[in-house]
Design an enzyme around this catalytic site. Structure first.
Site, PDB file in Angstrom:
ATOM      1  N   TRP A   1       0.815  -1.225   0.000  1.00  0.00           N
ATOM      2  CA  TRP A   1       0.000   0.000   0.000  1.00  0.00           C
ATOM      3  C   TRP A   1       0.844   1.269   0.000  1.00  0.00           C
ATOM      4  O   TRP A   1       1.862   1.349   0.690  1.00  0.00           O
ATOM      5  CB  TRP A   1      -0.869   0.006   1.262  1.00  0.00           C
ATOM      6  CG  TRP A   1      -1.517   1.318   1.542  1.00  0.00           C
ATOM      7  CD1 TRP A   1      -0.980   2.368   2.256  1.00  0.00           C
ATOM      8  CD2 TRP A   1      -2.817   1.761   1.123  1.00  0.00           C
ATOM      9  NE1 TRP A   1      -1.882   3.423   2.308  1.00  0.00           N
ATOM     10  CE2 TRP A   1      -3.013   3.068   1.631  1.00  0.00           C
ATOM     11  CE3 TRP A   1      -3.841   1.150   0.379  1.00  0.00           C
ATOM     12  CZ2 TRP A   1      -4.194   3.787   1.416  1.00  0.00           C
ATOM     13  CZ3 TRP A   1      -5.017   1.876   0.165  1.00  0.00           C
ATOM     14  CH2 TRP A   1      -5.181   3.180   0.683  1.00  0.00           C
ATOM     15  N   MET A   2       0.368   2.282  -0.747  1.00  0.00           N
ATOM     16  CA  MET A   2       0.967   3.619  -0.741  1.00  0.00           C
ATOM     17  C   MET A   2      -0.128   4.669  -0.563  1.00  0.00           C
ATOM     18  O   MET A   2      -1.175   4.573  -1.186  1.00  0.00           O
ATOM     19  CB  MET A   2       1.669   3.844  -2.088  1.00  0.00           C
ATOM     20  CG  MET A   2       1.906   5.288  -2.483  1.00  0.00           C
ATOM     21  SD  MET A   2       2.354   5.459  -4.255  1.00  0.00           S
ATOM     22  CE  MET A   2       4.060   4.967  -4.218  1.00  0.00           C
ATOM     23  N   ASN A   3       0.121   5.683   0.303  1.00  0.00           N
ATOM     24  CA  ASN A   3      -0.653   6.923   0.184  1.00  0.00           C
ATOM     25  C   ASN A   3       0.288   8.102   0.053  1.00  0.00           C
ATOM     26  O   ASN A   3       1.156   8.036  -0.842  1.00  0.00           O
ATOM     27  CB  ASN A   3      -1.790   7.051   1.207  1.00  0.00           C
ATOM     28  CG  ASN A   3      -1.454   6.955   2.663  1.00  0.00           C
ATOM     29  OD1 ASN A   3      -1.158   5.891   3.152  1.00  0.00           O
ATOM     30  ND2 ASN A   3      -1.531   8.047   3.377  1.00  0.00           N
ATOM     31  N   ASP A   4       0.131   9.143   0.812  1.00  0.00           N
ATOM     32  CA  ASP A   4       0.774  10.435   0.528  1.00  0.00           C
ATOM     33  C   ASP A   4       2.247  10.391   0.096  1.00  0.00           C
ATOM     34  O   ASP A   4       3.040   9.652   0.685  1.00  0.00           O
ATOM     35  CB  ASP A   4       0.776  11.319   1.781  1.00  0.00           C
ATOM     36  CG  ASP A   4      -0.516  11.317   2.538  1.00  0.00           C
ATOM     37  OD1 ASP A   4      -1.501  10.805   2.010  1.00  0.00           O
ATOM     38  OD2 ASP A   4      -0.522  11.826   3.660  1.00  0.00           O
TER      39      ASP A   4
ATOM     40  N   GLN B   1       3.972   7.276   2.181  1.00  0.00           N
ATOM     41  CA  GLN B   1       3.248   6.542   3.216  1.00  0.00           C
ATOM     42  C   GLN B   1       3.058   5.117   2.702  1.00  0.00           C
ATOM     43  O   GLN B   1       2.560   4.914   1.589  1.00  0.00           O
ATOM     44  CB  GLN B   1       1.898   7.214   3.489  1.00  0.00           C
ATOM     45  CG  GLN B   1       2.029   8.526   4.235  1.00  0.00           C
ATOM     46  CD  GLN B   1       2.406   8.307   5.694  1.00  0.00           C
ATOM     47  OE1 GLN B   1       1.579   7.990   6.510  1.00  0.00           O
ATOM     48  NE2 GLN B   1       3.682   8.477   6.017  1.00  0.00           N
TER      49      GLN B   1
ATOM     50  N   PHE C   1       3.761   8.798  10.214  1.00  0.00           N
ATOM     51  CA  PHE C   1       2.884   9.495   9.283  1.00  0.00           C
ATOM     52  C   PHE C   1       3.673  10.505   8.441  1.00  0.00           C
ATOM     53  O   PHE C   1       4.882  10.644   8.575  1.00  0.00           O
ATOM     54  CB  PHE C   1       1.742  10.182  10.048  1.00  0.00           C
ATOM     55  CG  PHE C   1       0.575   9.274  10.364  1.00  0.00           C
ATOM     56  CD1 PHE C   1       0.695   7.882  10.334  1.00  0.00           C
ATOM     57  CD2 PHE C   1      -0.667   9.805  10.696  1.00  0.00           C
ATOM     58  CE1 PHE C   1      -0.384   7.051  10.619  1.00  0.00           C
ATOM     59  CE2 PHE C   1      -1.750   8.984  10.986  1.00  0.00           C
ATOM     60  CZ  PHE C   1      -1.610   7.613  10.951  1.00  0.00           C
ATOM     61  N   SER C   2       2.930  11.249   7.628  1.00  0.00           N
ATOM     62  CA  SER C   2       3.541  12.103   6.602  1.00  0.00           C
ATOM     63  C   SER C   2       4.481  13.173   7.155  1.00  0.00           C
ATOM     64  O   SER C   2       4.353  13.600   8.297  1.00  0.00           O
ATOM     65  CB  SER C   2       2.444  12.782   5.783  1.00  0.00           C
ATOM     66  OG  SER C   2       1.877  11.831   4.912  1.00  0.00           O
TER      67      SER C   2
ATOM     68  N   ASP D   1       1.881  16.082   9.756  1.00  0.00           N
ATOM     69  CA  ASP D   1       2.311  16.359   8.389  1.00  0.00           C
ATOM     70  C   ASP D   1       3.208  17.600   8.270  1.00  0.00           C
ATOM     71  O   ASP D   1       2.920  18.511   7.491  1.00  0.00           O
ATOM     72  CB  ASP D   1       1.097  16.481   7.443  1.00  0.00           C
ATOM     73  CG  ASP D   1       0.109  15.325   7.585  1.00  0.00           C
ATOM     74  OD1 ASP D   1       0.534  14.238   8.022  1.00  0.00           O
ATOM     75  OD2 ASP D   1      -1.082  15.512   7.289  1.00  0.00           O
TER      76      ASP D   1
ATOM     77  N   GLU E   1      -4.943  18.747   6.290  1.00  0.00           N
ATOM     78  CA  GLU E   1      -3.809  17.835   6.298  1.00  0.00           C
ATOM     79  C   GLU E   1      -2.757  18.290   5.268  1.00  0.00           C
ATOM     80  O   GLU E   1      -3.061  19.011   4.326  1.00  0.00           O
ATOM     81  CB  GLU E   1      -4.256  16.414   5.915  1.00  0.00           C
ATOM     82  CG  GLU E   1      -5.321  15.837   6.840  1.00  0.00           C
ATOM     83  CD  GLU E   1      -5.591  14.363   6.548  1.00  0.00           C
ATOM     84  OE1 GLU E   1      -5.558  13.580   7.501  1.00  0.00           O
ATOM     85  OE2 GLU E   1      -5.839  13.987   5.388  1.00  0.00           O
TER      86      GLU E   1
HETATM   87  C1  FRU Z   1      -3.419  12.094   4.501  1.00  0.00           C
HETATM   88  C2  FRU Z   1      -3.054  11.446   5.815  1.00  0.00           C
HETATM   89  C3  FRU Z   1      -2.074  12.299   6.589  1.00  0.00           C
HETATM   90  C4  FRU Z   1      -1.384  11.312   7.465  1.00  0.00           C
HETATM   91  C5  FRU Z   1      -1.309  10.108   6.563  1.00  0.00           C
HETATM   92  C6  FRU Z   1      -1.419   8.791   7.268  1.00  0.00           C
HETATM   93  O1  FRU Z   1      -3.764  11.236   3.475  1.00  0.00           O
HETATM   94  O2  FRU Z   1      -4.219  11.191   6.562  1.00  0.00           O
HETATM   95  O3  FRU Z   1      -2.680  13.347   7.300  1.00  0.00           O
HETATM   96  O4  FRU Z   1      -0.116  11.773   7.852  1.00  0.00           O
HETATM   97  O5  FRU Z   1      -2.363  10.225   5.630  1.00  0.00           O
HETATM   98  O6  FRU Z   1      -1.138   7.732   6.407  1.00  0.00           O
END
Ligand code: FRU
Length: 496
Positions: A37-40, A56, A99-100, A169, A224
């Site tokens: 998985w990847m997010n920010d 992330q 987190f970010s 963040d 965020e």
């Molecule tokens: C935004 C967020 C950030 C947080 C991260 C957690 O997409 O909710 O605020 O640092 O993702 O994965």
């Protein structure tokens, strides 16, 4: 250095998993997680002659879980090479997630990361809640050591009313005065969002300075992932508000990205808002970060995924989440414009051009097809004929599938529709944007297609619509459609 059991496990796992995912199972040039998985995007920077992009990351499954930082490097922002995961949740203060955050080169040439450490605390009512603090890790660009004095910012340094559960963040930059500044998302007592400004001489000891920008319950709730930078003589604040209400054709994404344009007085550190707009008008775009290229271009990459639409990827797929195309930012007529990073031109080959083609009904054009393409379509009304009702460009098309972008000049609306893109879920598949300046029927669409996405740059980047598609890569048809009569010019390059 960088050698906790949790990090060693993640590094070993991702190295094995990466080999299982074939190149055609990934986009051609959009970054995906090495595994899982990847997010920010996180820590987007230039360091040691390359761009570094962290993200992330949960390597062990294709869903969000305890956050690590994944890591990749590139010289052209399009061809990425994975480096070992940079951070794992392995300390008391980040045991529930790293987190970010952001990155900055130290004066002695090391790379400093500032991120949010998350720890679940049991409240008096027995419920668990995430406490968020800011932490530092410093390294050589591959291995990072978490600072012994972490966390460097806790609830102690929050202004009155600021929530210790939503404090995350950090985005760092070096000020003209030589100090390091960090803009951090937070929630004041009114439940809205605010961006707090902190300063530090060395990156290790930090002081609260002031509220840089307050939401005052205007755009969503918590703000965020801030980014804050100068662009063409103005100051830009990018934030990603959660829980937004739509306003007209703006802010339809629930969680979306807001661009605030204003002035910044560095001496008094006051940011004065002048205008704002949505950053992306498609379905999938969130939490962008920018980097300053050596030649002065400000380049933005976002997470090309909407939190509410993650189910577009099936759970058994080996990766989930991808980054957007890197985009050059500029201001024009008081608006933020975005253009595909010019490095993409080096990936173009086999140009096919069609000029002054009159279309009515469905049309296929010789040589115009493909799934990894840079396609520009200039649409205009036919002289002497009444204004067309609709023109559509359809792609990722075969008998079963198609995704389309269509323009209706009488409404001035541009619509992306991915209903037939292979999704098996009842998530949102359409989005419309208002393109006022094209009411006369003249509109230019630059469509960047990769195996799992479409990004539509409208009228030289005045608006952009991004969407994930999950269509079988064999569906490589591109066709055109007009309700009424229209004239189009088409230029297509294969990307390789
Ligand atoms: C935004 C967020 C950030 C947080 C991260 C957690 O997409 O909710 O605020 O640092 O993702 O994965």
């Amino acid at each position: 250095m960088g050698s906790s059991q949790a990090l060693r496990d993640a590094r070993r796992y991702e190295e094995i998993l990466e080999k299982v995912i074939g190149p055609l199972q990934r986009p051609l040039f959009h970054l995906t997680p090495r595994a899982g998985w990847m997010n920010d995007p996180n820590g987007f920077c230039r360091f040691g002659g390359r761009y570094h992009l962290f993200y992330q990351y949960y390597p062990y499954a294709s869903h969000w879980d305890s956050m690590h930082w994944g890591h990749a490097v590139s010289t052209d922002l399009l061809h990425w090479e994975y480096l070992p995961a940079a951070l794992a949740p392995d300390e008391w203060y980040d045991q529930n997630g790293c987190f970010s955050g952001s990155a900055l080169e130290t004066e002695d040439g090391r790379l400093m990361l500032m991120y949010t450490g998350v720890r679940l605390e049991t409240l008096p009512n027995g419920k668990k809640k995430e406490v968020q603090t800011q932490c530092i890790a410093v390294g050589d660009g591959i291995d990072f050591e978490k600072y012994a004095g972490n966390p460097v910012l806790t609830e102690e340094e929050l202004p009155a009313g600021g929530s210790r559960f939503d404090f995350r963040d950090p985005k760092m930059w070096r000020g003209a005065d030589g100090l390091i500044y960090s803009a951090i998302g937070n929630r004041p007592a009114d439940g809205s969002g605010q961006i707090l400004l902190y300063k530090s001489a060395d990156g290790l000891s930090w002081q609260y300075d002031r509220v840089l920008a307050a939401n005052n319950n205007r755009y969503g709730k918590m703000w965020e992932c801030p980014d804050f930078f100068e662009l063409d003589g103005k100051q830009i604040l990018l934030v990603s508000p959660q829980d937004m209400l739509p306003e007209g054709f703006e802010y339809h994404n629930g969680n979306g990205t807001l661009c605030v344009i204003g002035q910044y007085d560095e001496e008094t550190r006051t940011f004065t808002e002048e205008a704002n707009q949505a950053v992306d008008y498609g379905i999938d775009f969130y939490a962008p970060q920018t980097v300053l290229a050596e030649d002065g271009r400000r380049i933005m990459i976002g997470w090309m995924q909407n939190w509410d639409a993650c189910a577009i990827r099936e759970p058994e797929e080996p990766w989930s989440g991808q980054m957007s195309m890197p985009r050059e930012l500029y201001l024009k007529d008081g608006r933020l414009y975005q253009r595909p990073v010019r490095e993409i031109e080096d990936m173009r080959c086999d140009p096919v051009a069609v000029c002054d083609e009159v279309i009515s009904g469905r049309v296929d054009l010789p040589g115009i097809s493909g799934r990894c393409v840079d396609l520009t379509v200039r649409i205009r009304p036919k002289e002497g004929s009444s204004l067309y009702h609709k023109v559509a460009v359809r792609f990722a098309e075969n008998e079963t599938f198609r995704t389309s972008v269509s323009y209706r000049p009488h409404e001035a609306t541009l619509k992306i529709d991915r209903k037939f893109s292979g999704s098996r879920r009842a998530i949102i598949h359409q989005r419309r944007a208002l393109v006022e300046e094209s009411r006369d029927g003249e509109i230019t669409l630059r469509i960047i297609l990769d195996r799992f996405s479409a990004e539509i740059f409208v009228n030289d980047g005045r608006q952009v619509l991004s969407a994930v598609v999950n269509t079988d890569p064999a569906a490589d048809g591109i066709s055109f459609y007009a309700d009424g009569e229209a004239v189009i010019d088409v230029v297509k390059y294969t990307l390789r």
